[in-house]
Design an enzyme around this catalytic site. Structure first.
Site, mmCIF file in Angstrom:
data_model
loop_
_atom_site.group_PDB
_atom_site.id
_atom_site.type_symbol
_atom_site.label_atom_id
_atom_site.label_comp_id
_atom_site.label_asym_id
_atom_site.label_seq_id
_atom_site.Cartn_x
_atom_site.Cartn_y
_atom_site.Cartn_z
ATOM 1 N N ASP A 1 2.940 -3.880 -2.595
ATOM 2 C CA ASP A 1 4.258 -4.117 -3.159
ATOM 3 C C ASP A 1 5.153 -2.889 -3.037
ATOM 4 O OD1 ASP A 1 6.146 -5.699 -4.375
ATOM 5 O OD2 ASP A 1 5.491 -5.238 -6.410
ATOM 6 N N TRP B 1 11.554 0.393 -1.219
ATOM 7 C CA TRP B 1 11.513 1.601 -0.387
ATOM 8 C C TRP B 1 12.704 1.619 0.572
ATOM 9 C CZ3 TRP B 1 11.198 2.628 4.833
ATOM 10 C CH2 TRP B 1 10.786 3.905 5.213
ATOM 11 N N ARG C 1 15.705 -4.569 4.391
ATOM 12 C CA ARG C 1 14.344 -4.789 3.887
ATOM 13 C C ARG C 1 13.336 -4.842 5.029
ATOM 14 N NH1 ARG C 1 13.766 -6.613 -1.383
ATOM 15 N NH2 ARG C 1 11.909 -7.787 -0.822
ATOM 16 N N HIS D 1 9.393 -3.312 5.501
ATOM 17 C CA HIS D 1 8.170 -4.013 5.909
ATOM 18 C C HIS D 1 7.536 -3.318 7.115
ATOM 19 C CE1 HIS D 1 8.826 -7.096 3.008
ATOM 20 N NE2 HIS D 1 9.936 -7.555 3.574
ATOM 21 N N SER E 1 2.128 -17.589 -0.974
ATOM 22 C CA SER E 1 2.661 -18.948 -0.828
ATOM 23 C C SER E 1 4.055 -19.050 -1.433
ATOM 24 C CB SER E 1 1.710 -19.951 -1.488
ATOM 25 O OG SER E 1 1.390 -19.564 -2.817
ATOM 26 N N TRP F 1 7.595 -17.861 0.769
ATOM 27 C CA TRP F 1 8.394 -18.735 1.628
ATOM 28 C C TRP F 1 9.778 -18.978 1.035
ATOM 29 C CZ3 TRP F 1 7.028 -19.392 6.439
ATOM 30 C CH2 TRP F 1 5.677 -19.389 6.795
ATOM 31 N N ARG G 1 11.767 -16.723 -0.112
ATOM 32 C CA ARG G 1 12.649 -15.572 0.092
ATOM 33 C C ARG G 1 13.748 -15.911 1.107
ATOM 34 N NH1 ARG G 1 9.392 -9.833 -0.164
ATOM 35 N NH2 ARG G 1 8.554 -10.114 -2.278
ATOM 36 N N LEU H 1 -16.263 -3.600 9.436
ATOM 37 C CA LEU H 1 -15.331 -3.843 8.325
ATOM 38 C C LEU H 1 -14.843 -5.282 8.404
ATOM 39 C CD1 LEU H 1 -13.464 -2.887 5.960
ATOM 40 C CD2 LEU H 1 -11.764 -2.305 7.707
ATOM 41 N N ARG I 1 0.515 -6.661 -12.816
ATOM 42 C CA ARG I 1 0.038 -8.038 -12.753
ATOM 43 C C ARG I 1 -0.618 -8.268 -11.391
ATOM 44 N NH1 ARG I 1 5.782 -8.448 -12.800
ATOM 45 N NH2 ARG I 1 6.631 -8.933 -10.737
ATOM 46 N N SER J 1 -0.309 -11.308 -9.739
ATOM 47 C CA SER J 1 0.611 -12.153 -8.965
ATOM 48 C C SER J 1 -0.089 -13.188 -8.086
ATOM 49 C CB SER J 1 1.534 -11.268 -8.108
ATOM 50 O OG SER J 1 2.372 -10.488 -8.942
ATOM 51 N N GLU K 1 -12.464 -4.510 -11.050
ATOM 52 C CA GLU K 1 -11.751 -3.428 -11.716
ATOM 53 C C GLU K 1 -10.323 -3.334 -11.159
ATOM 54 O OE1 GLU K 1 -12.985 -1.663 -14.245
ATOM 55 O OE2 GLU K 1 -14.827 -2.867 -14.120
#
Length: 237
Positions: free
Chosen positions: A2, A7, A15, A19, A48, A51, A53, A113, A176, A178, A189
């Site tokens: 987030d 930023w 924006r 990203h 979900s 979408w 935005r 990984l 949160r 979200s 944790e």
């Protein structure tokens, strides 16, 4: 992950630039996990709810997503990373969906990984899909309702083949989760930082691991019970 938009706003940039900067932090986190032997990393890239935005932002994200697939998959494969996407990928369209499937197929045999990208994903959606699969099994006579338990649900949610996450990290200052991995995070944790995602660095990742290492994970038991079952180390004189 987030804080990309904030930023960019602080720098009076679109924006989409935020990203793009956030994509570099993804590579930093992958490097961090590989260097420390962390075996699974799940990134919440696009929910979900995202979408809803503005259309231009969603379009820029999709373009960034496509570019990252074209640029990064070969290097991930070379480094032994298995890439997998979780979420409702049908909404991405046929071309992007095909590239996602190709990336998964190319990296499927890698074991260093497990990199999971949650895209068009929601935790409630995940649980609902698991419930739908169980209902279909009951309707087809493959499963009795009384046999549905936590294990049956857990076997049908995303990432069922991986252990539950040990540590959840959220950047950007909100406290949160979200709608992220609601089933899987039951005993994970949680660690929060006000740092915006594009500014996250190794020092803060180390801080998160140190905080995790200092906590006693009881899973509903008492501290005394955990201590009694912990392996004892023999002292060497």
């Amino acid at each position: 992950m987030d804080g990309n938009g904030r930023w960019a706003a602080r720098r009076r940039r679109p924006r989409a630039i935020g990203h793009r900067a956030g994509a570099r932090t993804v590579n930093l986190c992958i490097d961090f996990c590989l260097e420390r032997g962390i075996e699974a990393l799940t990134l919440f890239a696009f929910s979900s709810e995202n979408w809803g935005r503005p259309e231009d932002e969603v379009g820029a994200l999709m373009k960034l997503f496509l570019g990252a697939l074209d640029r990064e998959v070969g290097e991930l494969h070379r480094r032994g990373v298995r890439l997998r996407f979780i979420g409702e990928r049908a909404r991405f369209g046929e071309a992007l969906g095909a590239r996602m499937a190709a990336a998964e197929a190319q990296t499927a045999g890698n074991t260093r990984l497990a990199l999971n990208v949650a895209a068009s994903y929601g935790g409630r959606q995940d649980i609902a899909m698991a419930a739908r699969a169980l209902a279909q099994d009951v309707a087809a006579g493959r499963l009795r309702p009384e046999d549905i338990d936590e294990a049956a649900v857990g076997a049908r949610v995303a990432l069922a083949d991986l252990p539950a996450p040990d540590l959840f990290i959220r950047t950007g200052g909100d406290l949160r989760i979200s709608n992220f991995l609601l089933w899987q995070l039951a005993y994970t944790e949680l660690w929060f930082t006000p740092t915006l995602w594009p500014e996250l660095g190794v020092a803060e990742l180390e801080q998160a691991l140190a905080a995790y290492g200092s906590r006693e994970r009881r899973f509903g038991l008492t501290g005394e019970q955990i201590a009694a079952t912990a392996p004892h180390k023999e002292s060497i004189e």
